[in-house]
Design a protein around this motif. Structure first.
Motif, PDB file in Angstrom:
ATOM      1  N   TRP A  33       1.559  -2.444   9.247  1.00 23.80           N
ATOM      2  CA  TRP A  33       2.381  -3.164   8.086  1.00 23.80           C
ATOM      3  C   TRP A  33       1.673  -2.382   6.734  1.00 23.80           C
ATOM      4  O   TRP A  33       1.545  -3.073   5.898  1.00 23.80           O
ATOM      5  CB  TRP A  33       1.919  -4.557   8.274  1.00 23.80           C
ATOM      6  CG  TRP A  33       2.624  -5.088   9.192  1.00 23.80           C
ATOM      7  CD1 TRP A  33       4.173  -5.431   9.480  1.00 23.80           C
ATOM      8  CD2 TRP A  33       1.784  -5.349  10.414  1.00 23.80           C
ATOM      9  NE1 TRP A  33       4.239  -5.865  10.784  1.00 23.80           N
ATOM     10  CE2 TRP A  33       2.787  -6.052  11.091  1.00 23.80           C
ATOM     11  CE3 TRP A  33       0.622  -5.675  10.864  1.00 23.80           C
ATOM     12  CZ2 TRP A  33       2.568  -6.622  12.675  1.00 23.80           C
ATOM     13  CZ3 TRP A  33       0.308  -6.109  12.205  1.00 23.80           C
ATOM     14  CH2 TRP A  33       1.133  -6.638  12.957  1.00 23.80           C
ATOM     15  N   GLN A  34       1.618  -0.893   6.743  1.00 21.82           N
ATOM     16  CA  GLN A  34       0.980  -0.331   5.604  1.00 21.82           C
ATOM     17  C   GLN A  34       2.223   0.826   5.344  1.00 21.82           C
ATOM     18  O   GLN A  34       2.874   1.317   6.242  1.00 21.82           O
ATOM     19  CB  GLN A  34       0.024   0.369   6.032  1.00 21.82           C
ATOM     20  CG  GLN A  34      -1.284  -0.808   5.813  1.00 21.82           C
ATOM     21  CD  GLN A  34      -2.553  -0.027   6.092  1.00 21.82           C
ATOM     22  OE1 GLN A  34      -2.791   1.016   6.767  1.00 21.82           O
ATOM     23  NE2 GLN A  34      -3.658  -0.517   5.472  1.00 21.82           N
ATOM     24  N   THR A  35       2.078   1.139   4.146  1.00 24.81           N
ATOM     25  CA  THR A  35       2.909   2.502   3.906  1.00 24.81           C
ATOM     26  C   THR A  35       2.385   3.691   4.710  1.00 24.81           C
ATOM     27  O   THR A  35       1.368   3.590   5.048  1.00 24.81           O
ATOM     28  CB  THR A  35       2.878   2.752   2.517  1.00 24.81           C
ATOM     29  OG1 THR A  35       1.642   2.701   1.735  1.00 24.81           O
ATOM     30  CG2 THR A  35       3.618   1.775   1.542  1.00 24.81           C
ATOM     31  N   ASP A  36       3.062   4.985   4.828  1.00 24.73           N
ATOM     32  CA  ASP A  36       2.721   5.853   5.544  1.00 24.73           C
ATOM     33  C   ASP A  36       1.307   6.500   5.081  1.00 24.73           C
ATOM     34  O   ASP A  36       0.622   6.749   5.767  1.00 24.73           O
ATOM     35  CB  ASP A  36       3.719   6.939   5.591  1.00 24.73           C
ATOM     36  CG  ASP A  36       4.869   6.708   6.341  1.00 24.73           C
ATOM     37  OD1 ASP A  36       4.700   5.558   7.093  1.00 24.73           O
ATOM     38  OD2 ASP A  36       5.705   7.361   6.473  1.00 24.73           O
ATOM     39  N   ASP A  37       0.974   6.365   3.799  1.00 19.71           N
ATOM     40  CA  ASP A  37      -0.388   6.754   3.316  1.00 19.71           C
ATOM     41  C   ASP A  37      -1.418   5.818   3.240  1.00 19.71           C
ATOM     42  O   ASP A  37      -2.517   6.187   2.938  1.00 19.71           O
ATOM     43  CB  ASP A  37      -0.084   7.193   1.747  1.00 19.71           C
ATOM     44  CG  ASP A  37       0.339   6.199   0.784  1.00 19.71           C
ATOM     45  OD1 ASP A  37       0.225   5.046   1.245  1.00 19.71           O
ATOM     46  OD2 ASP A  37       0.773   6.384  -0.246  1.00 19.71           O
ATOM     47  N   GLY A  38      -0.970   4.471   4.036  1.00 18.77           N
ATOM     48  CA  GLY A  38      -2.218   3.890   4.234  1.00 18.77           C
ATOM     49  C   GLY A  38      -2.496   3.179   2.923  1.00 18.77           C
ATOM     50  O   GLY A  38      -3.487   2.273   2.747  1.00 18.77           O
ATOM     51  N   LYS A  39      -2.057   3.299   1.682  1.00 23.34           N
ATOM     52  CA  LYS A  39      -2.668   2.730   0.502  1.00 23.34           C
ATOM     53  C   LYS A  39      -2.213   1.351   0.254  1.00 23.34           C
ATOM     54  O   LYS A  39      -2.430   0.602  -0.699  1.00 23.34           O
ATOM     55  CB  LYS A  39      -2.400   3.761  -0.553  1.00 23.34           C
ATOM     56  CG  LYS A  39      -2.838   4.996  -0.677  1.00 23.34           C
ATOM     57  CD  LYS A  39      -2.386   6.077  -1.734  1.00 23.34           C
ATOM     58  CE  LYS A  39      -3.284   7.228  -1.731  1.00 23.34           C
ATOM     59  NZ  LYS A  39      -2.730   8.198  -2.753  1.00 23.34           N
ATOM     60  N   THR A  40      -1.087   0.812   0.880  1.00 22.06           N
ATOM     61  CA  THR A  40      -0.367  -0.552   0.326  1.00 22.06           C
ATOM     62  C   THR A  40      -0.268  -1.244   1.719  1.00 22.06           C
ATOM     63  O   THR A  40       0.429  -0.731   2.663  1.00 22.06           O
ATOM     64  CB  THR A  40       0.972  -0.255  -0.353  1.00 22.06           C
ATOM     65  OG1 THR A  40       0.487   0.483  -1.586  1.00 22.06           O
ATOM     66  CG2 THR A  40       1.431  -1.660  -0.753  1.00 22.06           C
ATOM     67  N   THR A  41      -0.789  -2.522   1.742  1.00 28.47           N
ATOM     68  CA  THR A  41      -0.222  -3.198   2.982  1.00 28.47           C
ATOM     69  C   THR A  41       0.708  -4.442   2.303  1.00 28.47           C
ATOM     70  O   THR A  41       0.406  -5.145   1.388  1.00 28.47           O
ATOM     71  CB  THR A  41      -1.515  -3.881   3.381  1.00 28.47           C
ATOM     72  OG1 THR A  41      -2.746  -2.908   3.614  1.00 28.47           O
ATOM     73  CG2 THR A  41      -1.508  -4.741   4.719  1.00 28.47           C
TER      74      THR A  41
END
Length: 414
Positions: A119-127
């Motif tokens: 449940w994150q953006t591909d860059d892992g910066k936003t959940t």
């Protein structure tokens, strides 16, 4: 009279303010089967610590959930909390501004990075969804059959296939599995048994990075296992549905059942004496890997009518209390939080304990790889079913998936 009226007016104003503050939190979900649990166990547990907040669990049939939810979100009539599918379905909602950012919100600190990836953006910066639960894949086995035939619980692939041949020789069906519905061929078979072949996350991430191809030996090896399983499925397997397989195993007529942990409750209800083992490794001593798939999350609707209370409920979803209740009441769904949980169901405990010795991975194609045309999920259903049915060779299956992937995914075109 004037004093009385003023007093009544003051009381009415205070009551209205209190009601508005408490309000009702509406939860969207596809888990129709959990309605009684939410209404009789989970919601009352929350309300004990948060009196005055009303919560309604309003599920939609799984097959209709995605389209119905999209329509309600677009029309501004969706609930305050949104039960999230993993990966792209929920990512699409977030990109459309239909799920809130949850980084730093109360309760999120109780989940490891590995739990949030679905449940994150591909860059892992936003959940954008709080992780709720995962499902684990492996095999269920009939304890009575194994005892009668004096079969050890297999740890290697050689031991597994030797046991299946002995069950076949006894006149029983070795593997309760059919291909009529196709989805099991990928979700509970290929991504289950194949994780050991491609070394879980290492292999999955290598495909995404373009550093590995489906035609590489470690992926072909997974379909080779399916090819060996095919003749052990029993007569009429190509016409056998998921429900037929469940029934065959529940009636004690099959030795093993390639399983998702969600099936534990069904076989418990049928009174079957069964155990579980993880997918066998190629040779003794090999590192084992399990498909420990992030399955359910919870997000907040940006247009929630009662957002403050929705966040209070979300914080509770991240608590020890919820993790314990959900894991033990929704048997076969395992909390993704860091909380230590005492699992009561013996088979569920067996499966959860695999995390102590095996490395976890998610379903192979769940992240990024389903975004193009042809749709990889459906392609994997198709080719894996054909391999099980003896209609396609493992290398052909691998080549078809690789060709389809390379058509649209740039890192695979190098």
């Amino acid at each position: 009279m004037r004093t009385l009226s003023t007093r009544h007016l003051l009381l009415a104003t205070l009551f209205a303010a209190g009601t508005a503050q408490a309000g009702t939190v509406n939860i969207e979900s596809w888990r129709v089967d959990d309605k009684t649990l939410w209404e009789e166990v989970l919601i009352p547990a929350f309300q004990k610590k948060n009196p005055g907040i009303q919560v309604k669990f309003t599920p939609t049939a799984p097959t209709e959930y995605d389209s119905s939810l999209t329509a309600r979100l677009t029309g501004g009539t969706a609930g305050d909390l949104i039960t999230c599918r993993p990966f792209d379905k929920s990512l699409d909602l977030f990109k459309k501004g239909q799920l809130e950012k949850l980084d730093g919100k109360a309760g999120m600190e109780n989940f490891p990075a590995s739990a949030k990836v679905a449940w994150q953006t591909d860059d892992g910066k936003t959940t954008y969804c709080m992780p709720m639960a995962s499902v684990i894949h492996g095999y269920f086995y009939n304890k009575k059959i194994f005892k009668e035939l004096n079969l050890p619980v297999p740890k290697t692939q050689a031991e597994f296939f030797a046991a299946m041949e002995k069950i076949k020789a006894s006149g029983k069906t070795p593997i309760a599995l059919g291909t009529a519905d196709q989805w099991e061929s990928n979700q509970t078979v290929l991504t289950n048994v194949g994780a050991n072949s491609w070394k879980g996350e290492e292999g999955r991430k290598a495909l995404i990075a373009g550093k590995a191809k489906f035609t590489d030996p470690q992926f072909v090896a997974a379909w080779e296992q399916l090819s060996k399983m095919g003749p052990l499925m029993g007569k009429g397997a190509s016409a056998q549905t998921y429900a037929d397989s469940q029934n065959l195993f529940a009636m004690g007529k099959a030795g093993v059942y390639p399983a998702g942990s969600w099936d534990i409750a069904y076989f418990n209800k049928e009174g079957l004496d069964f155990g579980a083992f993880p997918p066998p490794v190629a040779k003794a001593g090999d590192q084992c890997y399990i498909s420990d798939h992030t399955d359910i999350g919870m997000g907040v609707n940006p247009k929630a009518k009662n957002k403050a209370d929705a966040y209070k409920f979300l914080a509770w979803l991240g608590s020890q209390e919820f993790a314990d209740l959900y894991t033990n009441k929704v048997t076969g769904f395992f909390s993704l939080s860091n909380h230590l949980i005492s699992v009561q169901d013996p088979v569920a405990k067996q499966m959860l304990d695999w995390r102590k010795t095996c490395k976890s991975t998610i379903r192979l194609n769940a992240q990024i790889m389903n975004r193009g045309t042809p749709a990889m999920e459906n392609e994997l259903w198709n080719v894996s079913s054909q391999v099980l049915n003896g209609k396609m060779a493992p290398k052909e299956a691998a080549a078809q998936i690789q060709t389809g992937f390379a058509k649209w995914y740039a890192p695979q075109q190098k």
